[in-house]
Design a protein around this motif. Structure first.
Motif, PDB file in Angstrom:
ATOM      1  N   GLY A 134       0.878   3.991  -2.985  1.00  0.00           N
ATOM      2  CA  GLY A 134       0.565   5.375  -2.633  1.00  0.00           C
ATOM      3  C   GLY A 134       1.698   6.318  -2.969  1.00  0.00           C
ATOM      4  N   ALA A 152      -7.002   2.337  -0.985  1.00  0.00           N
ATOM      5  CA  ALA A 152      -7.639   1.455  -1.966  1.00  0.00           C
ATOM      6  C   ALA A 152      -6.857   0.153  -2.124  1.00  0.00           C
ATOM      7  CB  ALA A 152      -7.748   2.167  -3.315  1.00  0.00           C
ATOM      8  N   ILE A 165      -3.016   9.051  -0.374  1.00  0.00           N
ATOM      9  CA  ILE A 165      -4.061   8.565   0.530  1.00  0.00           C
ATOM     10  C   ILE A 165      -4.982   7.575  -0.176  1.00  0.00           C
ATOM     11  CG2 ILE A 165      -6.030   9.235   1.961  1.00  0.00           C
ATOM     12  CD1 ILE A 165      -4.643  11.973   2.312  1.00  0.00           C
ATOM     13  N   ALA A 166      -5.524   7.997  -1.333  1.00  0.00           N
ATOM     14  CA  ALA A 166      -6.461   7.127  -2.050  1.00  0.00           C
ATOM     15  C   ALA A 166      -5.783   5.851  -2.522  1.00  0.00           C
ATOM     16  CB  ALA A 166      -7.069   7.885  -3.233  1.00  0.00           C
ATOM     17  N   SER A 197       0.830  -1.206   0.000  1.00  0.00           N
ATOM     18  CA  SER A 197       0.000   0.000   0.000  1.00  0.00           C
ATOM     19  C   SER A 197       0.862   1.254   0.000  1.00  0.00           C
ATOM     20  CB  SER A 197      -0.924   0.002   1.228  1.00  0.00           C
ATOM     21  OG  SER A 197      -1.815  -1.088   1.196  1.00  0.00           O
ATOM     22  N   THR A 216      -3.633  13.226  -2.868  1.00  0.00           N
ATOM     23  CA  THR A 216      -4.758  12.416  -3.351  1.00  0.00           C
ATOM     24  C   THR A 216      -4.291  11.015  -3.717  1.00  0.00           C
ATOM     25  OG1 THR A 216      -5.903  14.369  -4.201  1.00  0.00           O
ATOM     26  CG2 THR A 216      -6.610  12.225  -5.048  1.00  0.00           C
TER      27      THR A 216
END
Length: 316
Positions: free
Chosen positions: A83, A103, A98-99, A79, A95
């Motif tokens: 990211g 996700a 974090i997303a 992750s 954006t």
């Protein structure tokens, strides 16, 4: 004594937790008074504990159902890599950071949950095997290069960014656990899966949901991890499992204090206790191996004492 017995379960739980925090601090403060436990140090310990706290809060939903996840570390690394690359190489900034991380974490959780349900083998075995796959994917994406987050994108590595993200995750977890059908079913499945099935609860579906939610929280933990440390190295050969320990110990506190009705609050203070002990050994200059052994034993004692209920005792 009568006054103590009349206290609510939550109040008793808070008293025990605060006492454990004070005891952990006092022991190391006595042993090494000059370089441990000042107000500034305690604030740093607490900030460091927030990283694992975010992951542990999400992991609680999985552990409360009697499941386990050996892919925590691999999830965090993958992750963080995704990211970081979205934030830097694809210039998506915060954006993408974090997303992308959240996700990815949720997607890992979805894969874990679906394969666990479909394969019908223990979650520990499924997630241990998948951890190798996630490590390989992260290593391939990183291309053998350390993933570094520029200083302009490290707002979540210090106050107030880390506090804000941690508070948001806590509010979400608290709301889900206490005010949604999913939270109710989490307790029902964890209490007695057979009875939950007889009540008409689709146990498999909600187990998958638990893995997804837990994975998303590990994605948020990945944001805090790479922001705090500024970089992430892709792991191989199951070395990512070293990252499993601290969030899992926080979850043990949550499970231990569930009888008091404050599992999430116990995770927050429990992770703080873990960090006090960890930094206490660092201040003593103890070897890493000794730190791990004594920390593990100390936490086992703490969990044993806090989960021991006298015969006939009912905590309201």
């Amino acid at each position: 004594m009568t006054g103590i017995k009349n206290l609510s379960g939550a109040t008793k739980g808070y008293i025990v937790l605060v006492a454990l925090v004070f005891l952990s601090w006092a022991i190391f403060k006595v042993l090494t008074p000059d370089n441990f436990g000042s107000p500034d140090n305690l604030l740093n310990y607490f900030q460091a504990s927030l990283i694992a706290t975010v992951g542990a809060i999400g992991f609680y939903f999985v552990m409360d159902m009697g499941l386990f996840d050996f892919s925590i570390g691999a999830n965090i690394i993958l992750s963080a890599v995704v990211g970081c690359q979205l934030a830097t190489h694809f210039q998506m900034g915060y954006t993408g950071l974090i997303a992308g991380a959240i996700a990815t974490g949720a997607l890992v959780g979805l894969v874990n949950g679906v394969l666990y349900v479909k394969l019908r083998i223990p979650s520990m075995i499924v997630t241990a095997g998948l951890a190798l796959i996630y490590e390989s994917i992260a290593n391939y994406m990183a291309g053998g290069v350390v993933q570094t987050l520029p200083s302009s994108l490290r707002a979540f590595g210090s106050m107030p960014g880390n506090i804000i993200l941690a508070v948001v995750t806590f509010i979400i977890a608290y709301g889900v656990l206490n005010y949604t059908k999913f939270g109710t079913y989490t307790y029902a499945i964890g209490s007695d899966e057979f009875v939950a099935k007889n009540m008409g609860i689709n146990v498999d579906k909600f187990k998958v949901y638990a893995f997804i939610l837990s994975g998303a929280f590990f994605g948020a933990m990945a944001v805090l991890t790479i922001s705090y440390g500024s970089s992430m190295v892709a792991a191989t050969g199951m070395s990512s499992m070293a990252r499993n320990f601290v969030p899992t110990m926080g979850c043990f506190f949550g499970l231990a204090f569930m009888k008091y009705g404050i599992p999430l609050q116990a995770i927050i203070l429990g992770e703080f206790i873990v960090n006090i002990i960890f930094f206490g050994f660092i201040s003593l200059g103890a070897p890493t191996a000794i730190q791990d052994v004594i920390t593990g034993l100390a936490l086992l004692v703490i969990i044993t004492l806090t989960t021991k209920v006298s015969k006939g005792e009912i905590v309201k």
